[in-house]
Design a protein around this motif. Structure first.
Motif, PDB file in Angstrom:
ATOM      1  N   UNK A 196       0.835  -1.278  -0.164  1.00 57.20           N
ATOM      2  CA  UNK A 196       0.087  -0.102  -0.020  1.00 57.20           C
ATOM      3  C   UNK A 196       0.758   1.233   0.056  1.00 57.20           C
ATOM      4  N   UNK A 197       0.468   2.094  -0.921  1.00 54.29           N
ATOM      5  CA  UNK A 197       1.437   3.388  -1.100  1.00 54.29           C
ATOM      6  C   UNK A 197       0.489   4.481  -1.042  1.00 54.29           C
ATOM      7  N   UNK A 198       1.112   5.682  -0.319  1.00 53.35           N
ATOM      8  CA  UNK A 198       0.470   6.926  -0.450  1.00 53.35           C
ATOM      9  C   UNK A 198       1.376   7.904  -0.658  1.00 53.35           C
ATOM     10  N   UNK A 199       1.077   8.665  -1.936  1.00 57.29           N
ATOM     11  CA  UNK A 199       1.833   9.307  -2.821  1.00 57.29           C
ATOM     12  C   UNK A 199       1.260  11.015  -2.665  1.00 57.29           C
ATOM     13  N   UNK A 200       2.112  11.882  -2.753  1.00 55.86           N
ATOM     14  CA  UNK A 200       1.972  13.161  -3.029  1.00 55.86           C
ATOM     15  C   UNK A 200       2.570  13.332  -4.637  1.00 55.86           C
ATOM     16  N   UNK A 201       1.457  13.572  -5.619  1.00 62.68           N
ATOM     17  CA  UNK A 201       1.592  13.772  -6.970  1.00 62.68           C
ATOM     18  C   UNK A 201       1.790  15.325  -7.207  1.00 62.68           C
ATOM     19  N   UNK A 202       2.733  15.377  -8.055  1.00 65.61           N
ATOM     20  CA  UNK A 202       3.136  17.083  -8.884  1.00 65.61           C
ATOM     21  C   UNK A 202       2.581  16.654 -10.191  1.00 65.61           C
ATOM     22  N   UNK A 203       1.920  17.255 -10.766  1.00 68.76           N
ATOM     23  CA  UNK A 203       1.426  17.209 -12.101  1.00 68.76           C
ATOM     24  C   UNK A 203       1.894  18.156 -12.874  1.00 68.76           C
ATOM     25  N   UNK A 204       2.662  17.873 -14.200  1.00 68.67           N
ATOM     26  CA  UNK A 204       3.407  19.006 -14.922  1.00 68.67           C
ATOM     27  C   UNK A 204       2.604  19.909 -15.849  1.00 68.67           C
ATOM     28  N   UNK A 219      -4.870  19.603 -20.961  1.00 67.18           N
ATOM     29  CA  UNK A 219      -3.612  18.872 -21.834  1.00 67.18           C
ATOM     30  C   UNK A 219      -4.203  17.373 -21.790  1.00 67.18           C
ATOM     31  N   UNK A 220      -4.477  16.742 -22.933  1.00 61.90           N
ATOM     32  CA  UNK A 220      -4.507  15.165 -23.129  1.00 61.90           C
ATOM     33  C   UNK A 220      -3.596  14.402 -22.236  1.00 61.90           C
ATOM     34  N   UNK A 221      -2.297  14.840 -22.166  1.00 60.99           N
ATOM     35  CA  UNK A 221      -1.278  14.015 -21.442  1.00 60.99           C
ATOM     36  C   UNK A 221      -1.146  14.880 -20.074  1.00 60.99           C
ATOM     37  N   UNK A 222      -1.269  14.094 -19.190  1.00 58.48           N
ATOM     38  CA  UNK A 222      -0.984  14.500 -17.566  1.00 58.48           C
ATOM     39  C   UNK A 222       0.396  13.683 -17.225  1.00 58.48           C
ATOM     40  N   UNK A 223       1.266  14.219 -17.313  1.00 61.37           N
ATOM     41  CA  UNK A 223       2.666  13.453 -16.800  1.00 61.37           C
ATOM     42  C   UNK A 223       2.714  13.910 -15.157  1.00 61.37           C
ATOM     43  N   UNK A 224       3.102  13.013 -14.263  1.00 61.21           N
ATOM     44  CA  UNK A 224       3.298  13.491 -13.056  1.00 61.21           C
ATOM     45  C   UNK A 224       4.573  12.823 -12.098  1.00 61.21           C
ATOM     46  N   UNK A 225       4.817  13.274 -11.200  1.00 60.61           N
ATOM     47  CA  UNK A 225       5.914  12.803 -10.347  1.00 60.61           C
ATOM     48  C   UNK A 225       5.423  12.744  -8.905  1.00 60.61           C
ATOM     49  N   UNK A 226       5.564  11.576  -8.301  1.00 62.49           N
ATOM     50  CA  UNK A 226       5.267  11.265  -6.995  1.00 62.49           C
ATOM     51  C   UNK A 226       6.287  10.700  -6.129  1.00 62.49           C
ATOM     52  N   UNK A 227       5.969  11.267  -4.849  1.00 61.95           N
ATOM     53  CA  UNK A 227       7.006  10.595  -3.780  1.00 61.95           C
ATOM     54  C   UNK A 227       6.066  10.285  -2.400  1.00 61.95           C
ATOM     55  N   UNK A 228       6.374   9.367  -1.718  1.00 63.71           N
ATOM     56  CA  UNK A 228       5.456   9.105  -0.764  1.00 63.71           C
ATOM     57  C   UNK A 228       5.913   7.836   0.150  1.00 63.71           C
ATOM     58  N   UNK A 229       4.954   7.193   1.073  1.00 57.89           N
ATOM     59  CA  UNK A 229       5.309   6.013   1.943  1.00 57.89           C
ATOM     60  C   UNK A 229       4.768   4.882   1.532  1.00 57.89           C
ATOM     61  N   UNK A 230       5.501   3.892   1.913  1.00 61.86           N
ATOM     62  CA  UNK A 230       5.009   2.503   1.515  1.00 61.86           C
ATOM     63  C   UNK A 230       4.943   1.519   2.787  1.00 61.86           C
TER      64      UNK A 230
END
Length: 249
Positions: free
Chosen positions: A123-131, A136-147
């Motif tokens: 189980x992972x909890x992420x904070x995602x940053x959408x770029x 936009x049709x494409x929604x790239x994102x970067x996430x960091x979190x705990x597992x």
């Protein structure tokens, strides 16, 4: 060493999150994503050799693990209250991994033995940053979190059971046990909208996730008198490729 590398990556990424300009006026507390998909789990084979708590047996000296990959399922929910920020709860379930011991020296002409298997879920909890903008049709994102990773359904292969009894280490059936793990996670992904209008609510998702997961593997076997143990420090640290279909509310 792997934990230090992951920490360095997260420290490098922190300024990116901190400097992201998020327009608070665009708050939408009702923007949710629900995703269902497949996960391809690739554990890292880097773990300590199987050994006694105090002494190392020659047959097990410098052994290493060969952990089989597996395909499983995932489900996640994303709350995206701001255009460039989201919270994601991702569950990857029931990955079944077979185990072999490499560099095993007990049997002439062979260098491995089938050891057993285990299952793993996370189980992972992420904070995602959408770029990209929401339009936009494409929604790239970067996430960091705990597992949180859970290891269960631990079993020893009959071949390894026969080795323990045939070598005189054990006078009965042994048991294999693993525990759970807390660690950091990171992911890089993209949501791709299928179109405008009615199709806008449906997205295809692809993401690569790294999980810092380690636990102790312990074999308990009967002796005369009492019992003894073998153990290994498992650092599974899997890379996971997630593919899924997303619906936006």
């Amino acid at each position: 060493m792997k934990k230090l590398r992951l920490a360095a990556i997260l420290m490098f990424l922190f300024p990116v999150f901190a400097n992201a300009q998020i327009p608070v006026s665009d708050v939408d507390l009702k923007r949710f994503y629900v995703r269902l998909g497949a996960s391809f789990v690739y554990p890292d084979d880097d773990a300590t050799s199987l050994k006694y708590y105090l002494l190392q047996d020659w047959d097990l000296y410098r052994t290493k693990w060969d952990i089989e990959d597996d395909t499983t399922w995932n489900v996640s929910g994303v709350w995206r209250p701001l255009p460039y920020l989201g919270l994601e709860l991702l569950y990857v379930g029931d990955a079944d991994h077979s185990l072999r011991l490499e560099n095993f020296r007990a049997y002439p002409g062979r260098d491995n033995i089938y050891f057993g298997r285990f299952s793993m879920s996370s189980a992972n909890l992420f904070v995602n940053w959408y770029m990209a903008d929401l339009d936009c049709l494409g929604q790239p994102y970067l996430g960091i979190g705990v597992n949180y990773s859970d290891f269960y359904d631990d079993e020893l292969n009959p071949e390894f059971q026969r080795y323990l009894m045939g070598s005189g280490l054990s006078n009965g059936l042994a048991k294999f046990g693993m525990g759970h793990s807390w660690g950091a996670s990171a992911q890089l992904g993209i949501d791709w909208r299928l179109g405008r209008g009615i199709a806008r609510s449906w997205l295809i998702n692809a993401a690569v996730m790294y999980t810092d997961a380690d636990t102790d593997g312990v074999i308990t076997y009967p002796t005369e008198p009492g019992y003894d143990r073998l153990y290994s420090d498992f650092e599974t640290n899997p890379w996971t490729l997630n593919l899924g279909v997303t619906y936006e509310f």
